[in-house]
Scaffold this motif. Sequence first.
Motif, PDB file in Angstrom:
ATOM      1  N   GLY A   1       0.788  -1.207   0.000  1.00  0.00           N
ATOM      2  CA  GLY A   1       0.000   0.000   0.000  1.00  0.00           C
ATOM      3  C   GLY A   1       0.829   1.270   0.000  1.00  0.00           C
ATOM      4  O   GLY A   1       0.354   2.316   0.406  1.00  0.00           O
ATOM      5  N   GLY A   2       2.070   1.209  -0.406  1.00  0.00           N
ATOM      6  CA  GLY A   2       2.869   2.419  -0.485  1.00  0.00           C
ATOM      7  C   GLY A   2       3.019   3.055   0.881  1.00  0.00           C
ATOM      8  O   GLY A   2       3.620   2.504   1.796  1.00  0.00           O
ATOM      9  N   SER A   3       2.425   4.255   1.067  1.00  0.00           N
ATOM     10  CA  SER A   3       2.546   4.964   2.332  1.00  0.00           C
ATOM     11  C   SER A   3       1.827   4.244   3.459  1.00  0.00           C
ATOM     12  O   SER A   3       2.022   4.562   4.626  1.00  0.00           O
ATOM     13  CB  SER A   3       1.967   6.378   2.187  1.00  0.00           C
ATOM     14  OG  SER A   3       0.594   6.323   1.860  1.00  0.00           O
TER      15      SER A   3
ATOM     16  N   SER B   1      -4.427   5.037  -3.225  1.00  0.00           N
ATOM     17  CA  SER B   1      -3.938   6.248  -3.874  1.00  0.00           C
ATOM     18  C   SER B   1      -4.088   6.163  -5.387  1.00  0.00           C
ATOM     19  O   SER B   1      -3.899   7.153  -6.093  1.00  0.00           O
ATOM     20  CB  SER B   1      -2.462   6.477  -3.517  1.00  0.00           C
ATOM     21  OG  SER B   1      -1.678   5.378  -3.925  1.00  0.00           O
ATOM     22  N   VAL B   2      -4.439   4.976  -5.869  1.00  0.00           N
ATOM     23  CA  VAL B   2      -4.637   4.753  -7.302  1.00  0.00           C
ATOM     24  C   VAL B   2      -6.112   4.430  -7.546  1.00  0.00           C
ATOM     25  O   VAL B   2      -6.695   3.603  -6.851  1.00  0.00           O
ATOM     26  CB  VAL B   2      -3.757   3.588  -7.801  1.00  0.00           C
ATOM     27  CG1 VAL B   2      -4.041   3.286  -9.268  1.00  0.00           C
ATOM     28  CG2 VAL B   2      -2.281   3.908  -7.603  1.00  0.00           C
TER      29      VAL B   2
ATOM     30  N   ARG C   1      -8.904  -5.426  -4.552  1.00  0.00           N
ATOM     31  CA  ARG C   1      -9.443  -6.628  -3.909  1.00  0.00           C
ATOM     32  C   ARG C   1     -10.680  -7.095  -4.661  1.00  0.00           C
ATOM     33  O   ARG C   1     -11.655  -6.358  -4.778  1.00  0.00           O
ATOM     34  CB  ARG C   1      -9.795  -6.311  -2.456  1.00  0.00           C
ATOM     35  CG  ARG C   1     -10.344  -7.496  -1.675  1.00  0.00           C
ATOM     36  CD  ARG C   1     -10.418  -7.157  -0.196  1.00  0.00           C
ATOM     37  NE  ARG C   1     -10.987  -8.268   0.558  1.00  0.00           N
ATOM     38  CZ  ARG C   1     -12.033  -8.167   1.353  1.00  0.00           C
ATOM     39  NH1 ARG C   1     -12.652  -7.010   1.491  1.00  0.00           N
ATOM     40  NH2 ARG C   1     -12.480  -9.219   2.015  1.00  0.00           N
ATOM     41  N   VAL C   2     -10.648  -8.312  -5.187  1.00  0.00           N
ATOM     42  CA  VAL C   2     -11.808  -8.871  -5.879  1.00  0.00           C
ATOM     43  C   VAL C   2     -12.595  -9.710  -4.875  1.00  0.00           C
ATOM     44  O   VAL C   2     -12.058 -10.591  -4.218  1.00  0.00           O
ATOM     45  CB  VAL C   2     -11.391  -9.707  -7.105  1.00  0.00           C
ATOM     46  CG1 VAL C   2     -10.855  -8.812  -8.198  1.00  0.00           C
ATOM     47  CG2 VAL C   2     -10.333 -10.747  -6.753  1.00  0.00           C
TER      48      VAL C   2
ATOM     49  N   ALA D   1      -4.933  -2.669  -2.649  1.00  0.00           N
ATOM     50  CA  ALA D   1      -5.218  -1.261  -2.415  1.00  0.00           C
ATOM     51  C   ALA D   1      -4.694  -0.781  -1.072  1.00  0.00           C
ATOM     52  O   ALA D   1      -4.471   0.405  -0.879  1.00  0.00           O
ATOM     53  CB  ALA D   1      -6.734  -1.025  -2.485  1.00  0.00           C
ATOM     54  N   GLY D   2      -4.524  -1.691  -0.120  1.00  0.00           N
ATOM     55  CA  GLY D   2      -4.147  -1.296   1.224  1.00  0.00           C
ATOM     56  C   GLY D   2      -3.024  -2.131   1.788  1.00  0.00           C
ATOM     57  O   GLY D   2      -2.223  -2.701   1.045  1.00  0.00           O
ATOM     58  N   PRO D   3      -2.981  -2.237   3.102  1.00  0.00           N
ATOM     59  CA  PRO D   3      -1.827  -2.863   3.758  1.00  0.00           C
ATOM     60  C   PRO D   3      -1.865  -4.385   3.827  1.00  0.00           C
ATOM     61  O   PRO D   3      -1.237  -4.976   4.680  1.00  0.00           O
ATOM     62  CB  PRO D   3      -1.891  -2.257   5.162  1.00  0.00           C
ATOM     63  CG  PRO D   3      -3.326  -2.012   5.392  1.00  0.00           C
ATOM     64  CD  PRO D   3      -3.898  -1.618   4.067  1.00  0.00           C
ATOM     65  N   ASP D   4      -2.592  -5.031   2.983  1.00  0.00           N
ATOM     66  CA  ASP D   4      -2.610  -6.489   2.960  1.00  0.00           C
ATOM     67  C   ASP D   4      -3.132  -6.922   1.601  1.00  0.00           C
ATOM     68  O   ASP D   4      -3.710  -6.126   0.866  1.00  0.00           O
ATOM     69  CB  ASP D   4      -3.518  -7.036   4.073  1.00  0.00           C
ATOM     70  CG  ASP D   4      -3.197  -8.478   4.417  1.00  0.00           C
ATOM     71  OD1 ASP D   4      -2.306  -9.056   3.758  1.00  0.00           O
ATOM     72  OD2 ASP D   4      -3.835  -9.036   5.316  1.00  0.00           O
TER      73      ASP D   4
END
Length: 595
Positions: free
Chosen positions: A166-168, A260-261, A317-318, A340-343
């Motif tokens: 998730g980048g940041s 962020s995308v 996430r699908v 999209a996120g931290p996992d």
Amino acid sequence: MNPSTALAHVLVDELIRGGVREVVLAPGSRSAPLAYAVQQAEREGRLRLHVRVDERTAGFLALGLAKGSGTPVPVITTSGTAVANLHPAVLEAHHTGVPLIVLSADRPAELRGTGANQTTVQPGIFGGAVRWSVDLPAPESVESVGAFHRTSVCRALSAALGDLMGGSLAGAGGPVHLNVGFRDPLTPDFVPQRGTSAGPSARSTRPVGAQSRDGSGVHEGRADGAPWVQVPGDGWFSGAESIADVPRTLVVVGDLTFSSVRSSQVVAWARAQGFPVIAEPVGDHDRSLVIPHGPLLLTDREWVGAHLPDRIVVAGRVTLSRAVGGLLRAEGVEVHVHPAGPDWADPSHVVSRVGELTELIGRATGDVVVDESWATSWRDAGSLVAEAVQKDAAPWGTGLAVASVVGESLPDGAQLFVGSSNPVRDLDLGLTPRSAPLTVAANRGLAGIDGCLSTAIGLALTTDAPSYAWVGDLTFLHDSNALAVGPDEPHPDLTILVTNDGGGGIFRTLEHGAPERADDFTRIFGTPTGTDFGALCRAHGIRHVLAETREAAAEALSAKPAGITVVEVPVDAESHRGAHERLREVARAALAISG
């Protein structure tokens, strides 16, 4: 080979593949399978083993090894107080971000809570001091040891290193806990080496289960020796690796909420590469750039089997389509996911690589080689399905027909919140292809029906876009208090579409709704309420429109939202299963023509 030996082999093998080179062991009986496995790995030169008689000392030794090397270091203990003695080291690792891995052995489920010796509640014993934890049940058979266990190790290593995606949003590294159930027998079978006694006391024997590859049926890792899941980080999958080396690449776009995308960026990137795109309905992407009725296309297993991609790149996430899940599980298909996120989501344990979305869409497009004939076959198939669906449209009174009206009627730039259960699935399968901008949002984190109206109201209060929501009757009733907005509170401009099928219509599309189960269905799944939605809306001072025809629904949905308006569309509860089956038949017939 017994199941406990097989599980220990797989866990240790995957730890090594993930970069582990130092292991600390505090001896014990329940942890014996792990002890045998790490000892054999040391004999093979795959790691260095450190044995300590005191668990507290073992924990801090592992902490020092991890701190000095900067790589995750497991400490292995038996069950009971042995695990508790690691708590000081875990706390120190927690506050300093050291990648310590607690690998604790435990009793199988049938012995927990029975007063069995050295048995306590080990899952969650470290509370919030660990970055990630899992309780792995004792396997019933060697065959039940598999990708789930390798994936669990990869998630543990990723969390320990702070390489969650998730980048940041990437998390800080720290301790993790793998609690592993082992069932007797705890010692591996022995195979005597050439020229030795066959007796169990022969010193030159070796444990079969500790071999890296012995052909005994234990689940093997990746053939190239890489971790089951490669994640960006030291010694892991490099995000700079080219994505241009697989001409048959399919992109699947899921939920990118709070990324962020945006989905529009991913779709534009994929099209620039030349890759065909399947997209779930949630997002802000141009729907004319994705394969129309993509999830419906995937329900034709014969066609998909003849046109399988070599690689699938999943963005976000699908969560929605079983057909998408089936495609991800197809044999021989490499799956990369960019969450999209931290996992990262991987319920089938098929993902081989995890990358960052920002890096994905930032890659250059000039060096991509695409199998144009194959890519065109996917796009052409989508067009054929769309034409067939339009010619053989679902009759009014079905959720699929409502979905087509939604696609045709919502104004340019509209924002649509869609509830769980049937509405989001009908939208997924039946949305009319449109080029007009449309942003779709949903609560897909847990895909529950609670709070949907409140969420839709919150979204409507934060935008100037024409705002709509589409929910089922039970979803509406579950959050009808959301309509009680006080006179001094900000009021949204929101049109709420309610498809009323008199209860839990979603279950009619599942195995519970099969005709042979009809006698049991209504009471425990259908749950009709008989609520008068018009009366409910009047009680809240909300405008209510009963749209019993396609034309009435289209007129109500095309009107600019002003205040809260509820548009109720009656739907035949018995139509769901048949309508979906009919839609799949239409798709199969169209694809049969294309070959």
